[in-house]
Scaffold this active site. Structure first.
Site, short mmCIF file in Angstrom:
data_model
loop_
_atom_site.label_atom_id
_atom_site.label_comp_id
_atom_site.label_asym_id
_atom_site.label_seq_id
_atom_site.Cartn_x
_atom_site.Cartn_y
_atom_site.Cartn_z
N SER A 288 12.67 18.28 17.26
CA SER A 288 11.61 17.22 17.75
C SER A 288 12.06 16.26 18.48
O SER A 288 13.20 15.53 18.15
CB SER A 288 10.78 16.73 16.38
N LYS A 294 14.08 6.94 25.28
CA LYS A 294 14.55 6.38 24.07
C LYS A 294 15.67 7.46 23.34
O LYS A 294 16.41 7.39 22.25
CB LYS A 294 13.79 6.09 22.90
N GLU A 295 15.17 8.73 23.61
CA GLU A 295 16.11 9.84 23.18
C GLU A 295 16.44 10.80 24.53
O GLU A 295 15.94 11.89 25.04
CB GLU A 295 15.06 10.87 22.17
N ASP A 324 6.73 15.82 22.15
CA ASP A 324 5.34 15.29 21.88
C ASP A 324 4.93 14.38 23.02
O ASP A 324 3.93 13.68 22.76
CB ASP A 324 5.51 14.53 20.50
N LYS A 516 1.19 11.60 14.73
CA LYS A 516 2.69 11.60 14.83
C LYS A 516 3.55 12.77 14.78
O LYS A 516 3.13 13.92 15.21
CB LYS A 516 3.18 10.60 14.18
N LYS A 517 4.73 12.72 13.91
CA LYS A 517 5.71 13.80 14.06
C LYS A 517 5.40 14.92 13.17
O LYS A 517 5.58 15.99 13.39
CB LYS A 517 7.14 13.21 13.28
N ASP A 541 16.38 16.77 13.91
CA ASP A 541 16.24 15.74 14.76
C ASP A 541 16.94 16.14 15.98
O ASP A 541 17.96 16.94 16.18
CB ASP A 541 16.51 14.24 14.20
N ASP A 749 8.00 13.28 5.19
CA ASP A 749 9.29 14.15 4.70
C ASP A 749 9.13 14.10 3.29
O ASP A 749 9.43 14.84 2.55
CB ASP A 749 10.68 13.83 5.45
#
Length: 985
Positions: A288, A294-295, A324, A516-517, A541, A749
């Site tokens: 994801s 930022k990633e 996303d 969201k996630k 991740d 989680d």
């Protein structure tokens, strides 16, 4: 017929085929391993018996010490004549009877010996190890009865397969070397010399805490009741919090896997699997990401490459990435990664590369040629390194390429619009300026359906169409071997297939809560069920890559072992790279991952911590385990099998049911209106069952049931996958409530794992010798505190929701309930911690203390509590394998985080629960540093945050109080230094 007579008669015979004479010697092996003759000859030299210049050997029948053949001092001449019971182990029963009739008088001994010689098996000299391997010094009666099916006398003898006897089917040497059923995993308990003192010390400290608190309550400070009351409340809470934390650690365990046994069960030719194809179930790997700024796409691409190169059957592995943000940069970076994977993956297989993340592999400082034997490794590595450098340049240059392409296409569209306007205006230029939407274009000249560089309606982060692109098709079922190529590497004899890989970006529209996630993960669950439907899902991740290429197989050992059908997920520990050597902010978090999680593995299983987790798809759908237990009593001391849960009725409204009715145990029903998805549920459940290769395996599937190749994807299937990721699909369904990742918390989680445990499932903690996965963690204090703030806020939300462990079902073990309760309560400790940190200042300001005086009882209790806590910590360090420095860093950061982030989390959680104010969090920035200097650059950067206010206030107030107290003592008429030090008068 005695043994000497048989030996002498056989030694005089010659073979009719011209073979050299065969000698049969009867012997037994002593407990020391020495072979002792039973034929009244000297001790036998086994090496001499098995040596010779021809292809045949003298055969020695070893007589095992069965109850009928015990060693004794009696001479062999004193034994009665007649056939021994063990003659049937070498010769058939009918031959033994003929030997009795013909050889009993000795008149036809030669004829009998010739017949027996012809019936002997001809053993080659290279069978020596097989023969010796089956002989043991100590006779095992149980194994003997198992191998002979309850008949003494077969023993280690071997006869021709063509022999027909009264024992049933043909018997061969492999029948006696048959291996018993082997488990795939093993539980290793902590040694008693460590665990027993650990438990005793916990009990001792519990007793000491009880008497200490009793003494504190019975001895108030009349001169400062307010100080005494504050301290008593804080200390009682600290004791309660410690009990919640320590009791679940009473039974830590370690586990190991047997990868060889997994290969023998699922990938070895057998009657059900003649060609030795893989009978392992499929695995879908989810990655994801949300923001390429930022990633970094290069980090995500390296993670995808490590997944595609994993050591798992290629046709059984599928990879998915959920973007996303719907960014074209991520899309094109993944396309570049798949193209590079066509050479990187075969290179890893050819040279057995570890790790299979190219960036990490080429950053290894050791000798890359270590344990490499192929002569072309250096040439191949040099070539693939150049290819990877070019790959990185292409990834880094993608933003500029996309921008220039968009400008070129937009200019072309502007020119077209201008030409049309001039044509309508009679050839003259229009007076008004021509406005053209600044679109983002794909390489094929079409509009990008996701988020544009200049966001507009239908093309923004929260408003864009669903996208699904299969970038790597379903691989063929048979291996595809490479060939020499001058432009590439020589992949002769190497399977060049790569697993299926798909890019997924769910549809987002205004007015919908996309969760969201958790919502993104549920979208991937549905899409993958349509495309590949792997019965197991590995969640990673974008910055957590596969460091151990065998990690998926390690997790599969637990899922496919006996009782594995009751396991909902396998949690792997999180390991991090790029952290400063001193780990000053406890980023490794080894106390939690190697201490708390191992301890939970001895109860009902570890928590789900967001990444590095292999799920059973069927459990993720909200179903109950095939078998479960209920724990009844005050502390769940009575265990009973759980009863059957009837299906819900249509009139049942979950919104009106009380929390005590345990809705988690109800069966899920509302999965959505996709027929293809609903049909895939039963298939995933069946394929996820263990192999029914033993009578003790319950709820298993027959061997060879997963050998059917996967069909290729067609257009209707892909269209259905796009439909299930639409934003409206979850309307009037149970997704996020009972099915999939659970909504309603920033720590989805922990809630998702809790729901599974609450239904009676159990989880397993898999710690591999080589780290399974590695990722990055924030090393800057501000980023670290914001990360802790997000976790703690989620815990507060859990405490004030129906996911509070107090409301759990009876299928939740008592200690597991305590662990989940501690997860929701630990942020509230910050209130008492901050208050207690101000107590020294209050004492200095007021000149009073929390106790009347420091008498012997108080000091003895305090000393006992401190010493026992220190010893408990040392033993915990011992059984968990963490270092003392790591433990100390964890204690330091507990105070830092408890006095800052945890307190803020309590306030934010209360605002959300009471006032309904939603909390938004930003993504943690992932590091993409190229060298060590860049890697640790953020460590020394000070980024101001409001979380620093409370710790700085504590420091300043205590310093000022200390100065005031010292000044008061110095300038008093009668200085009383005892009061300054804590209550002495």
């Amino acid at each position: 017929m005695d043994f000497n007579r048989i030996k002498s008669s056989l030694s005089k015979q010659t073979s009719t085929a011209g073979r050299p004479p065969q000698a049969v010697k009867f012997a037994r092996r002593s407990s020391s391993g020495r072979v002792v003759s039973l034929s009244r000859e000297e001790d036998l030299d086994m090496s001499g018996d098995y040596s010779g210049q021809n292809d045949y050997i003298n055969y020695t029948v070893l007589m095992p010490p069965t109850p009928d053949n015990q060693p004794s001092g009696q001479d062999s001449d004193s034994k009665p004549d007649g056939p021994s019971q063990y003659q049937t182990s070498r010769f058939g029963p009918s031959d033994a009877r003929r030997g009795q009739g013909e050889g009993g008088s000795g008149g036809s001994g030669g004829n009998s010996g010739a017949k027996m010689e012809r019936r002997m098996s001809v053993m080659k000299s290279n069978n020596k190890s097989m023969l010796l391997r089956s002989q043991t010094g100590d006779f095992d009666h149980n194994r003997w009865l198992f191998e002979t099916k309850g008949k003494y006398g077969i023993g280690n003898a071997f006869w021709s397969p063509s022999e027909e006897d009264g024992y049933g089917p043909d018997v061969s040497m492999s029948d006696f070397m048959d291996k018993p059923w082997k488990p795939l995993t093993r539980k290793i308990k902590v040694p008693a010399q460590i665990l027993s003192p650990y438990r005793v010390l916990i009990i001792m400290r519990l007793v000491a805490l009880f008497f200490f608190m009793l003494w504190r309550v019975q001895n108030p400070n009349e001169d400062a009741m307010w100080l005494w009351g504050i301290s008593i409340v804080c200390e009682i809470w600290f004791a309660f919090s410690w009990i919640l934390d320590i009791l679940p650690k009473l039974n830590p365990v370690h586990r190991s896997t047997d990868l060889q046994a997994l290969k023998e069960k699922f990938e070895t030719p057998s009657a059900a699997n003649p060609q030795g194809r893989s009978d392992l179930p499929g695995v879908d790997v989810f990655v994801s990401t949300a923001d390429p700024e930022k990633e970094p796409p290069l980090v995500t691409a390296n993670t995808i490459l490590s997944i595609l190169a994993a050591e798992y059957p290629i046709e059984k592995l599928s990879a998915y990435i959920s973007d996303d943000g719907g960014a074209i940069l991520t899309f094109e970076a993944m396309a570049e990664a798949v193209r590079f994977a066509e050479v990187w993956v075969p290179f890893c297989r050819k040279h057995n590369i570890e790790p299979r993340n190219p960036d990490s592999y080429f950053s290894i400082k050791g000798d890359p040629t270590r344990n490499k034997k192929r002569p072309d490794f250096v040439k191949d590595r040099r070539w693939i390194k150049r290819e990877y450098d070019e790959f990185k340049v292409r990834i880094n240059g993608l933003p500029e390429v996309i921008r220039r392409r968009a400008e070129a296409y937009n200019n072309r569209e502007r020119m077209k619009e201008k030409a049309l306007a001039m044509e309508k205006n009679g050839g003259s230029a229009p007076k008004e300026p021509i406005n053209v939407t600044k679109a983002t274009w794909m390489a094929d000249g079409t509009h990008w359906p996701g988020t544009w560089l200049h966001p507009t309606a239908d093309h923004a982060k929260g408003d864009h169409a669903g996208i699904l692109q299969v970038m790597s098709k379903v691989p063929e079922n048979d291996p595809v071997m490479g060939y020499p190529d001058e432009k590439r590497l020589d992949f002769t004899g190497v399977d060049i297939r790569i697993p299926m890989f798909a890019y997924v970006s769910r549809e987002k529209r205004k007015g919908y809560d996309h969760q969201k996630k958790a919502g993104a993960m549920n979208g991937m669950v549905r899409a993958s069920a349509i495309l590949s439907n792997g019965p197991f899902i590995l969640n990673l991740d974008c910055d957590h890559y596969i460091y151990n290429s065998l990690a998926i197989r390690e997790g599969m050992c637990f899922m496919m072992d006996r009782g594995g059908d009751r396991i909902c997920y396998i949690q792997f520990p999180q390991r991090f790279e790029g952290i400063d050597p001193s780990d000053r902010y406890a980023n490794h978090n080894t106390v939690f991952f190697d201490g708390n999680m191992r301890a939970l593995d001895g109860i009902q299983g570890p928590f789900y911590v967001g990444t590095g987790c292999m799920f059973r798809r069927y459990a993720l759908y909200g179903f109950n385990p095939p078998r479960a237990n209920e724990y009844i009593g005050v502390i769940g001391q009575k265990k009973a099998p759980a009863g059957h849960i009837p299906p819900r009725t249509d009139d049942d409204d979950s919104d009106t049911r009380p929390l005590t009715s345990h809705p988690d145990l109800d069966l899920p029903r509302k999965f959505g209106n996709s027929t293809m998805f609903n049909e895939s549920i039963a298939v995933a459940e069946y394929q996820g069952r263990p192999l029914a290769d033993h009578i003790s395996v319950k709820n298993g599937r027959p061997p060879g049931s997963l050998l059917v190749p996967r069909p290729p994807l067609d257009a209707p299937t892909v269209a259905e996958a796009v439909a299930v990721i639409s934003c409206w699909y979850e309307d009037k369904t149970e997704w996020g409530d009972r099915i999939g990742w659970i909504y309603g918390s920033v720590t989805e989680d922990v809630v998702t794992g809790y729901r599974m445990h609450n239904r009676g499932w159990r989880s397993v903690y898999c710690v591999t010798k080589r780290d399974a996965f590695r990722g990055s963690a924030p090393i800057n204090l501000t980023d670290r505190l914001h990360q802790v703030l997000r976790w703690a806020t989620g815990s507060v939300e859990i405490f004030f929701s129906r996911n509070n462990a107090i409301l759990g079902t009876r299928r939740l073990k008592f200690l597991q309930r305590m662990a989940y309760l501690n997860t929701g309560i630990y942020p509230f400790t910050s209130i008492f911690l901050v208050t207690y940190c101000f107590l020294p200042a209050m004492c200095h300001f007021s000149g009073k203390f929390i106790v009347p005086n420091l008498n012997i009882a108080f000091l003895c209790y305090l000393l006992t509590i401190t010493v026992t806590l220190t010893l408990i910590s040392l033993l915990e360090v011992k059984w968990s394998g963490i270092g003392l420095e790591e433990w100390w860093r964890n204690e330091q950061f507990w105070v830092i985080g408890g006095s800052s982030a945890h307190l803020a989390a309590v306030l934010q959680g209360l605002l959300k629960v009471i006032a309904g104010i939603e909390i938004s969090f930003t993504l943690t920035t992932k590091s993409a540093a190229e060298d060590d200097e860049d890697m640790y650059a953020d460590l020394y950067i000070i980024k101001w945050t409001s979380l620093f206010i409370v710790p700085l206030t504590i420091i300043v107030v205590n310093i000022v109080a200390l100065v005031i107290g010292a000044s008061r003592t110095i300038y008093s008429v009668l200085p009383q230094w005892g009061k300054l030090l804590g209550g002495f008068s």
